[in-house]
Motif scaffolding. Structure first.
Motif, PDB file in Angstrom:
ATOM      1  N   ARG A 101      45.784  38.852   4.256  1.00 43.96           N
ATOM      2  CA  ARG A 101      46.069  39.515   2.982  1.00 43.96           C
ATOM      3  C   ARG A 101      47.521  39.323   2.527  1.00 43.96           C
ATOM      4  NH1 ARG A 101      42.771  44.876   4.740  1.00 43.96           N
ATOM      5  NH2 ARG A 101      40.692  43.930   4.610  1.00 43.96           N
ATOM      6  N   ILE A 102      48.306  38.578   3.306  1.00 47.95           N
ATOM      7  CA  ILE A 102      49.687  38.289   2.932  1.00 47.95           C
ATOM      8  C   ILE A 102      49.725  36.951   2.191  1.00 47.95           C
ATOM      9  CG2 ILE A 102      52.016  37.798   3.776  1.00 47.95           C
ATOM     10  CD1 ILE A 102      51.175  40.737   4.051  1.00 47.95           C
ATOM     11  N   ILE A 103      50.243  37.000   0.970  1.00 45.96           N
ATOM     12  CA  ILE A 103      50.387  35.790   0.164  1.00 45.96           C
ATOM     13  C   ILE A 103      51.856  35.635  -0.223  1.00 45.96           C
ATOM     14  CG2 ILE A 103      48.000  35.890  -0.684  1.00 45.96           C
ATOM     15  CD1 ILE A 103      49.123  37.017  -3.333  1.00 45.96           C
ATOM     16  N   GLY A 104      52.193  34.486  -0.787  1.00 47.07           N
ATOM     17  CA  GLY A 104      53.556  34.255  -1.231  1.00 47.07           C
ATOM     18  C   GLY A 104      53.910  35.141  -2.414  1.00 47.07           C
ATOM     19  N   LEU A 122      64.629  45.214   3.994  1.00 49.54           N
ATOM     20  CA  LEU A 122      64.373  44.026   3.184  1.00 49.54           C
ATOM     21  C   LEU A 122      64.877  42.749   3.854  1.00 49.54           C
ATOM     22  CD1 LEU A 122      63.328  42.768   0.599  1.00 49.54           C
ATOM     23  CD2 LEU A 122      65.496  43.359  -0.507  1.00 49.54           C
ATOM     24  N   LYS A 123      65.925  42.859   4.660  1.00 50.64           N
ATOM     25  CA  LYS A 123      66.490  41.688   5.335  1.00 50.64           C
ATOM     26  C   LYS A 123      65.582  41.160   6.454  1.00 50.64           C
ATOM     27  CE  LYS A 123      71.202  43.202   4.434  1.00 50.64           C
ATOM     28  NZ  LYS A 123      72.428  43.724   5.041  1.00 50.64           N
ATOM     29  N   ALA A 124      64.535  41.886   6.784  1.00 45.15           N
ATOM     30  CA  ALA A 124      63.649  41.514   7.892  1.00 45.15           C
ATOM     31  C   ALA A 124      62.501  40.613   7.462  1.00 45.15           C
ATOM     32  CB  ALA A 124      63.112  42.766   8.558  1.00 45.15           C
ATOM     33  N   ILE A 125      62.597  39.993   6.295  1.00 43.58           N
ATOM     34  CA  ILE A 125      61.482  39.186   5.792  1.00 43.58           C
ATOM     35  C   ILE A 125      61.060  38.108   6.789  1.00 43.58           C
ATOM     36  CG2 ILE A 125      60.764  37.554   3.996  1.00 43.58           C
ATOM     37  CD1 ILE A 125      62.451  39.167   2.015  1.00 43.58           C
ATOM     38  N   ARG A 126      62.014  37.375   7.345  1.00 47.28           N
ATOM     39  CA  ARG A 126      61.653  36.312   8.300  1.00 47.28           C
ATOM     40  C   ARG A 126      61.030  36.880   9.566  1.00 47.28           C
ATOM     41  NH1 ARG A 126      65.990  31.377   7.983  1.00 47.28           N
ATOM     42  NH2 ARG A 126      65.771  31.074   5.753  1.00 47.28           N
ATOM     43  N   SER A 151      49.400  41.519  -0.271  1.00 49.84           N
ATOM     44  CA  SER A 151      50.794  41.926  -0.243  1.00 49.84           C
ATOM     45  C   SER A 151      51.620  40.678   0.069  1.00 49.84           C
ATOM     46  CB  SER A 151      51.014  43.019   0.813  1.00 49.84           C
ATOM     47  OG  SER A 151      52.332  43.536   0.710  1.00 49.84           O
ATOM     48  N   THR A 152      52.918  40.872   0.233  1.00 48.65           N
ATOM     49  CA  THR A 152      53.827  39.768   0.549  1.00 48.65           C
ATOM     50  C   THR A 152      54.680  40.146   1.746  1.00 48.65           C
ATOM     51  OG1 THR A 152      55.594  40.612  -0.860  1.00 48.65           O
ATOM     52  CG2 THR A 152      53.975  39.123  -1.905  1.00 48.65           C
ATOM     53  N   TYR A 153      55.324  39.147   2.340  1.00 42.07           N
ATOM     54  CA  TYR A 153      56.263  39.419   3.432  1.00 42.07           C
ATOM     55  C   TYR A 153      57.369  40.349   2.941  1.00 42.07           C
ATOM     56  CZ  TYR A 153      54.141  35.351   5.758  1.00 42.07           C
ATOM     57  OH  TYR A 153      53.279  34.468   6.329  1.00 42.07           O
ATOM     58  N   LYS A 154      57.820  40.119   1.715  1.00 43.53           N
ATOM     59  CA  LYS A 154      58.884  40.955   1.139  1.00 43.53           C
ATOM     60  C   LYS A 154      58.425  42.408   1.053  1.00 43.53           C
ATOM     61  CE  LYS A 154      61.749  41.506  -3.004  1.00 43.53           C
ATOM     62  NZ  LYS A 154      62.075  40.972  -4.324  1.00 43.53           N
ATOM     63  N   ASN A 155      57.221  42.633   0.543  1.00 45.24           N
ATOM     64  CA  ASN A 155      56.699  43.998   0.447  1.00 45.24           C
ATOM     65  C   ASN A 155      56.564  44.642   1.829  1.00 45.24           C
ATOM     66  OD1 ASN A 155      56.575  43.911  -2.329  1.00 45.24           O
ATOM     67  ND2 ASN A 155      54.393  43.448  -2.395  1.00 45.24           N
ATOM     68  N   VAL A 206      50.177  31.234   1.663  1.00 45.90           N
ATOM     69  CA  VAL A 206      51.172  30.858   2.658  1.00 45.90           C
ATOM     70  C   VAL A 206      50.505  30.837   4.024  1.00 45.90           C
ATOM     71  CG1 VAL A 206      53.183  31.653   1.367  1.00 45.90           C
ATOM     72  CG2 VAL A 206      51.958  33.264   2.802  1.00 45.90           C
ATOM     73  N   GLY A 207      51.203  30.313   5.016  1.00 44.36           N
ATOM     74  CA  GLY A 207      50.671  30.063   6.342  1.00 44.36           C
ATOM     75  C   GLY A 207      49.635  31.034   6.872  1.00 44.36           C
ATOM     76  N   TYR A 208      48.642  30.480   7.531  1.00 47.61           N
ATOM     77  CA  TYR A 208      47.622  31.256   8.211  1.00 47.61           C
ATOM     78  C   TYR A 208      47.160  30.422   9.393  1.00 47.61           C
ATOM     79  CZ  TYR A 208      43.441  34.140   8.943  1.00 47.61           C
ATOM     80  OH  TYR A 208      42.483  34.969   9.481  1.00 47.61           O
ATOM     81  N   ALA A 209      47.320  30.955  10.600  1.00 47.23           N
ATOM     82  CA  ALA A 209      47.022  30.184  11.808  1.00 47.23           C
ATOM     83  C   ALA A 209      45.567  29.724  11.874  1.00 47.23           C
ATOM     84  CB  ALA A 209      47.371  31.001  13.051  1.00 47.23           C
TER      85      ALA A 209
END
Length: 189
Positions: free
Chosen positions: A153-156, A130-134, A118-122, A162-165
């Motif tokens: 499982r979160i990708i761009g 939707l405004k809560a992406i950050r 999934s994505t941060y947007k999803n 995208v980032g992964y600690a």
């Protein structure tokens, strides 16, 4: 990691976090649990590990004790099955820390099926803002229970890693293990 030194920074805390290690296929992990469930599963070389551990102990008003408990034993078994591709959904009880919003993000991560991304947007859409992406991205970065709460499982939105600690190479390896990446890529597991 010297947990005695960490505990000296946590004076006055009465609860306990049982902590142990697990040698995963992707490197050594620290696992932590209270009497109620798992509160920590992090790679030993995670960025800002000490800060993460101190924040966890502060949130739970706890100190670390190097010992085993039933939840840690269950998590070790489930992680072994996961890495052997025999487990797709963890059942070990979890103890969430963080704000209510962060905990909602963690719950939404758990709902992303094995083998999917999934994505941060999803995630923001699923959470109704939707405004809560950050804020969603920040919460993902604060996840202290790697693999079980599958922030890997979160990708761009463009399909990029995208980032992964725990490191992008681990994220790619976990996604490949789950079949979420094309198998033509070099196997890291």
């Amino acid at each position: 990691m010297n947990f005695i030194d960490l505990n000296q920074k946590l004076t006055g805390n009465l609860n306990r976090i049982a902590i142990t290690t697990y040698d995963s296929r992707l490197g050594l992990m620290f696992l932590g649990a209270t009497e109620n469930g798992i509160c920590l599963a992090e790679f030993h070389d995670r960025i800002h590990l000490e800060k993460t551990l101190l924040k966890l102990a502060e949130n739970l008003k706890a100190q670390f004790a190097e010992e085993e408990n039933q939840h840690l034993n269950q998590l070790k078994e489930e992680l072994t099955l996961y890495f052997d591709k025999k487990l797709q959904e963890f059942t070990v009880p979890l103890v969430f820390t963080g704000t209510d919003f962060q905990q909602k993000v963690f719950q939404s991560l758990i709902k992303i099926p094995y083998g999917s991304t999934s994505t941060y947007k999803n995630q923001a859409i699923v959470l109704g803002d939707l405004k809560a992406i950050r804020a969603v991205a920040t919460a993902n970065g604060l996840n202290k229970i790697a693999i079980v709460i599958p922030c890997h499982r979160i990708i761009g939105s463009d399909g990029s890693m995208v980032g992964y600690a725990g490191g992008i190479y681990r994220k790619e390896a976990l996604l490949q293990l789950e079949g979420a990446l094309q198998q033509t890529q070099l196997s890291l597991l």
